[in-house]
Design an enzyme around this catalytic site. Structure first.
Site, PDB file in Angstrom:
ATOM      1  N   GLU A 259       3.978  12.402   5.808  1.00 15.37           N
ATOM      2  CA  GLU A 259       4.850  11.455   6.514  1.00 15.37           C
ATOM      3  C   GLU A 259       4.631  11.526   8.021  1.00 15.37           C
ATOM      4  OE1 GLU A 259       6.914   9.076   5.090  1.00 15.37           O
ATOM      5  OE2 GLU A 259       5.708   9.734   3.380  1.00 15.37           O
ATOM      6  N   TRP A 262       1.533   9.620   8.681  1.00 19.77           N
ATOM      7  CA  TRP A 262       1.818   8.183   8.672  1.00 19.77           C
ATOM      8  C   TRP A 262       2.281   7.738  10.062  1.00 19.77           C
ATOM      9  CZ3 TRP A 262       0.849   4.001   5.977  1.00 19.77           C
ATOM     10  CH2 TRP A 262       0.645   4.055   4.599  1.00 19.77           C
ATOM     11  N   TRP A 290       6.507 -19.950   6.020  1.00 24.79           N
ATOM     12  CA  TRP A 290       7.694 -19.097   6.067  1.00 24.79           C
ATOM     13  C   TRP A 290       8.955 -19.956   6.182  1.00 24.79           C
ATOM     14  CZ3 TRP A 290       6.924 -14.097   5.006  1.00 24.79           C
ATOM     15  CH2 TRP A 290       5.667 -13.543   5.276  1.00 24.79           C
ATOM     16  N   ASN A 325      14.816   5.646   3.730  1.00 25.03           N
ATOM     17  CA  ASN A 325      13.504   5.005   3.718  1.00 25.03           C
ATOM     18  C   ASN A 325      13.205   4.262   2.413  1.00 25.03           C
ATOM     19  OD1 ASN A 325      10.904   4.528   5.081  1.00 25.03           O
ATOM     20  ND2 ASN A 325      10.075   5.711   3.374  1.00 25.03           N
ATOM     21  N   TRP A 343       8.305 -11.411   8.516  1.00 21.44           N
ATOM     22  CA  TRP A 343       8.609 -10.004   8.722  1.00 21.44           C
ATOM     23  C   TRP A 343       9.112  -9.701  10.134  1.00 21.44           C
ATOM     24  CZ3 TRP A 343       6.065  -7.805  12.723  1.00 21.44           C
ATOM     25  CH2 TRP A 343       4.857  -8.393  13.126  1.00 21.44           C
ATOM     26  N   TRP A 366       7.092  -2.522   8.319  1.00 21.93           N
ATOM     27  CA  TRP A 366       7.450  -3.893   7.954  1.00 21.93           C
ATOM     28  C   TRP A 366       6.227  -4.668   7.470  1.00 21.93           C
ATOM     29  CZ3 TRP A 366      11.423  -7.018   6.901  1.00 21.93           C
ATOM     30  CH2 TRP A 366      12.718  -6.525   7.144  1.00 21.93           C
TER      31      TRP A 366
END
Length: 438
Positions: A259, A262, A290, A325, A343, A366
């Site tokens: 993590e 990341w 969209w 999360n 997004w 996102w």
């Protein structure tokens, strides 16, 4: 009179294991720490009781008191960084400036302006790596290009990560090198135009049991200690990334270390591809048709979608400034896939609400969920909120906590049909992925 060495705190609000501060204290001495509340950033905050400003004020007050006990002080300013630096340079004889590097586009622009200002006066500006394990071009592919998929990036990081990368910079042992000065007044929240927040901040406490048990507990939001809740402290640097990575490595907590990697990955994506701040990494997906329904967006923001897992997460965010999360992924997927809203709308909402908001991580996650980012997974990944709830909240504890009216006539009916909404999203994504106009 000896010249001042100025250390500029930004996203590194700690006296312990601070790389740039360590360099300032050991290389030059007579160090005067400062912090600048950027008035432009403050002016963009919508809530006058934004909890992040309260957190900053509390943290800076704590640091200021600790330094004053050593006969030093933390000078705190409010205004445009360039104007504050002009004032500082006019009022004091400055020999050198130290800070830790920031990687966000606006921060880079700010630092270039300060660099030019200092260079014009012959003052060196020393920047250090502190908020990440690896930065900029330190981890590249065999072809010398930045990684755009996480798994090979992670493998490369683990292959090159050494004890030297995790070694602490013992800045806390160099207190004799601070500038000795009389105490100054702390800027109050009222001075900044803000009010105290009622939100509770997560403790700055590393629980080894949580880190070692992270693989088994991280997906269950009902657990009070299922995750470390240290995102806020990493965001503002009140904890060292090196310390967390050292502990994870010592405990062989590979999932937790992953993590942290990341976090580095998304930071270097933003560095190499600053376009992602405003557009999709895969630009074709910005051409999707969209939807722009304000009503649907507001129902999502308020946690009134009729999908309990989504609503629980949004209500948790609204009330606490935090969202688990596992639930973040589902709420983001619902907005981008079920409602087919871009997004960036959700990213901006999270930026307003999350205590641990970090541009690179928020943007990266996102886009990962939306299927528009730098990820090997296909765009047709769509989270089913009901299945997520059954799998990760089997006893319904999390849902009962945040959606107490569930099962009564007061709870709204689902905004959309899951299968229909999923089909609509896949159809629109497919048109773009195949090169057709939306």
């Amino acid at each position: 009179m000896k010249k001042l060495t100025v250390f500029w705190f930004r996203r590194d609000l700690r006296l312990k294991d601070n790389h740039g501060l360590f360099r300032a204290l050991t290389e030059d001495g007579n160090v005067q720490p400062i912090f600048i509340f950027d008035s432009e950033i403050l002016s963009r905050l919508e809530d006058r009781n934004d909890a992040r400003v309260s957190f900053l004020a509390e943290t800076l007050q704590e640091m200021k008191v600790r330094l004053q006990k050593k006969g030093a002080d933390l000078w705190i300013y409010r205004g445009s960084p360039v104007e504050i630096w002009k004032r500082l340079l006019n009022e004091h004889r400055v020999g050198a400036v130290y800070a830790n590097r920031d990687y966000e586009p606006e921060a880079l622009t700010r630092d270039r302006a300060i660099q030019r200002l200092l260079e014009a006066r012959g003052i060196p500006f020393h920047l250090s790596k502190d908020q990440c394990l690896f930065e900029t071009d330190e981890v590249l592919s065999g072809q010398g290009t930045p990684y755009t998929v996480f798994t090979p990036y992670k493998k490369k990081v683990l292959s090159v990560l050494t004890e030297k990368d995790l070694k602490p910079f013992r800045s806390e042992d160099q207190e004799s090198s601070f500038n000795r000065t009389s105490a100054t007044r702390m800027i109050s929240l009222k001075d900044l135009g803000f009010e105290p927040s009622s939100l509770a901040f997560p403790e700055r406490k590393i629980l080894r049991s949580v880190i070692s048990g992270y693989p088994k507990t991280r997906d269950f939001p009902a657990l009070s200690k299922g995750t470390s809740r240290l995102g806020l402290h990493l965001r503002f640097g009140t904890l060292s990334i090196r310390e967390l990575a050292r502990i994870a490595r010592d405990l062989k907590a590979d999932t937790y270390l992953s993590e942290l990697i990341w976090r580095d990955f998304f930071m270097q994506i933003l560095w190499h591809f600053p376009k992602v701040k405003k557009q999709s990494f895969r630009e074709a997906f910005d051409r999707i048709k969209w939807r722009t329904s304000k009503t649907d967006f507001q129902r999502w923001c308020a946690g009134e979608t009729g999908f309990p897992w989504v609503d629980a997460g949004m209500r948790e965010l609204n009330e606490t400034g935090f969202m688990h999360n596992r639930v973040r992924m589902a709420t983001a997927s619902f907005l981008t896939k079920h409602l087919l809203i871009h997004w960036s709308e959700g990213e901006r909402h999270f930026a307003r609400r999350l205590l641990d908001y970090d541009l690179s991580a928020n943007n990266g996650n996102w886009q990962w969920v939306a299927g528009t980012g730098c990820d090997a997974a296909p765009y047709f990944r769509v989270f089913n909120p009901d299945l997520q709830a059954k799998k990760f909240d089997p006893d319904g504890e999390y849902l009962r906590r945040w959606v107490p009216e569930l099962g009564t006539s007061k709870y709204p009916k689902p905004m959309v049909d899951h299968d229909e909404a999923r089909g609509r999203a896949l159809s629109e994504y497919s048109k773009v992925s195949k090169g057709k106009s939306p």
